[in-house]
Structure formats: C-alpha cells, structure tokens
Write an enzyme that holds these catalytic residues in place. Structure first.
Site, short mmCIF file in Angstrom:
data_model
loop_
_atom_site.label_atom_id
_atom_site.label_comp_id
_atom_site.label_asym_id
_atom_site.label_seq_id
_atom_site.Cartn_x
_atom_site.Cartn_y
_atom_site.Cartn_z
N GLU A 91 15.69 -49.61 13.60
CA GLU A 91 16.45 -50.18 14.71
C GLU A 91 17.13 -49.06 15.50
O GLU A 91 17.56 -48.07 14.94
CB GLU A 91 17.51 -51.14 14.16
CG GLU A 91 18.35 -51.82 15.23
CD GLU A 91 19.45 -52.69 14.66
OE1 GLU A 91 19.86 -53.64 15.34
OE2 GLU A 91 19.92 -52.41 13.53
N LYS A 99 15.89 -59.22 19.08
CA LYS A 99 16.71 -59.62 17.94
C LYS A 99 17.44 -60.93 18.22
O LYS A 99 18.14 -61.06 19.23
CB LYS A 99 17.72 -58.50 17.65
CG LYS A 99 18.61 -58.73 16.44
CD LYS A 99 19.50 -57.50 16.26
CE LYS A 99 20.47 -57.65 15.11
NZ LYS A 99 21.34 -56.46 14.99
N CYS A 136 17.23 -56.05 11.54
CA CYS A 136 18.54 -55.83 10.92
C CYS A 136 19.25 -57.10 10.47
O CYS A 136 18.90 -57.68 9.45
CB CYS A 136 19.42 -55.01 11.88
SG CYS A 136 20.85 -54.24 11.08
#
Length: 288
Positions: A45, A116, A157
């Site tokens: 990330e 995300k 994440c």
C-alpha cells in the site's frame, strides 16, 4: 486442466516523501524478484508516497495517467514478463484522493484496478490519530482480477478486518486474496498474522500481502512482515521489518483440495438473528 504452479513475491518497502526515490526502489525490488524466479510480484500500500501532510500529498500526486510509479512499473512488468500488482498508489480523485491498487499483466497493460473500500478512522491509545476519510474517498466495488493461475481478489490494508469482503470474493471465484498494507506497528504486532491466517482458512484461499515496514520520514512506524499464507492457514513466507523480497511457490490445486476437505463456502446457510431478552434482570429477585 489444473492451473500451473507459480512463484509469488511480496515487495516490502519503506516509502518516504520522495516519489521518484520510492519509484526507483520499487522498480529495483520487482527486478530482483523477477531475477529470483517470481512470476507475480506485489508491492505494498502507498508504494509511491507516505506523507502525513495533506498539502504535501496533494502537491506530489496527480491523476493515474500521469503517475510516474505506475508508468515505471508497467514498463518493468513488460521488460521482465511478470505480473505486477501495485499494492496501492495515491491518485487524485476530485478534491480527495483514491487509494488505488492496480494489476498489470506481463505485457505492461493495466488489467484491473481497485479503490480501497474501508477507510481507517481511529484514535489510538499511543496518541496517534488517523482520519483517512478526511483525505481519501472510499471505493464501493469489490474487484476480482483474472490471472493465468486463477482469479485474484484485490483488497487493501484495513479491508483485512472485514471478513465478509473476502468471503464474497471467494464465493465469486477468487483463489488468491491480497491485502497489501501499511499496518501500524502496534496493530500489526497484535493482529497482522492472525488476520491473514483467518482470512485464508475461512475462504480456503491463498493470502498474498506485501507491506510497508519500519520508521518512515513522516514519523509513521509500520509493521512490515509481508506475508504469504496457504489455504490451510500455513505461513509459507514472512518478512521482517526491512525492505526486501520474499517468495513462495503457489499451487492453485491446493485451493480445490482444501475447499473439498472443509467446504464452508458450499455449506453456508442464510439465517435470521433473534434476540432473546430475559424478562427478569439478573440480580433482581422475583416478586412473591
């Protein structure tokens, strides 16, 4: 016909505030992974930039078609004939930023991208405060990407803490799941490995996640420990905190084997939730 085995690499980084320096580090590590036999290489990330200063972030990023890291990693994928998953880049999205992952094929073409979904808004006991929603715009679509070995479910994440996302990806055909990350040291020490093993076991999938690791220029400290876990929950490879490359051989046939032994995806049933309220609160005697 069973999909062939392949070698997956996680590229661990310690990205700072200099986009071009981070680009060069990522390119060098992908080349190293390819030289070691990787067919698939994933970066973490925020490969291109880690900065806690919103103004600094906006000054250094642009739309994806102008991103120098994306352009260079497309070139190295084509040069070495490997698939490259960029864990994520910060790219401009109106007045906010998209935290966007890319899958690049061996010809250097972008074949999938994912924004995300879950944003990390939290106040930690050590005094750190994070408000991703103040800067970033969350995605709303789960993404499966086709590879020569099967479908890859792309996440990033904090998504790792939301098991329904991974189950949905697996139910729709994913054999491999990824959660490239920049986990904080404190939360990583507590949860990083166990969450990866849980997601792999729950879905009967491989988990492949590159990470940021160490103390960054911005003052942020990330956990590192890039990890590859098989569908039985076994850790095949795990890094420490330093930048570098880890590799593991991936056998897609193991996904079918494990899901056959523990068919949770097939055996799941819908259900209702009933709340049974005790009419007699604890500690209170009944009336005579």
């Amino acid at each position: 016909m069973a999909a062939p085995r392949f070698t997956a690499a996680c590229i661990q980084m310690r990205s700072g505030r200099d986009v071009l320096k981070n680009r060069d580090a990522a390119v060098a590590l992908v080349r190293e992974a390819a030289d070691k036999g990787a067919h698939f290489a994933q970066t973490p990330e925020m490969t291109s930039l880690i900065s806690r200063d919103r103004a600094d972030l906006f000054e250094k990023i642009g739309p994806q078609d102008q991103d120098p890291v994306l352009a260079s990693l497309r070139e190295v994928a084509r040069e070495r004939g490997v698939l490259v998953q960029i864990g994520s880049l910060a790219v401009k999205d109106g007045d906010k930023v998209a935290n966007r992952s890319f899958l690049i094929d061996a010809k250097g073409e972008i074949v999938a991208s994912y924004d995300k979904i879950h944003l990390y808004d939290v106040d930690l006991p050590n005094g750190e405060s994070w408000r991703e929603s103040a800067t970033y715009t969350g995605g709303d679509t789960a993404v499966l990407a086709e590879t020569p070995w099967g479908l890859l479910g792309m996440t990033i994440c904090y998504d790792l803490r939301f098991p329904a996302l991974y189950r949905a990806l697996a139910e729709n055909g994913a054999s491999f799941l990824s959660a490239p990350a920049a986990f904080t040291r404190q939360t990583g020490e507590a949860h990083w490995e166990v969450l990866h093993r849980a997601r792999a076991i729950e879905t009967g999938s491989f988990m492949i996640s590159a990470a940021q690791g160490g103390l960054h220029e911005s003052g942020r400290e990330t956990f590192g420990h890039s990890i590859i876990v098989d569908p039985w929950g076994r850790v095949l490879a795990e890094a420490g905190t330093e930048p570098g490359v880890i590799l593991a051989e991936i056998d897609p046939a193991l996904v079918t084997e494990v899901r056959g032994r523990i068919p949770t995806l097939k055996n799941a049933r819908s259900f209702k939730v009933a709340i049974a309220l005790d009419p007699q609160p604890l500690g209170r005697a009944a009336s005579a």
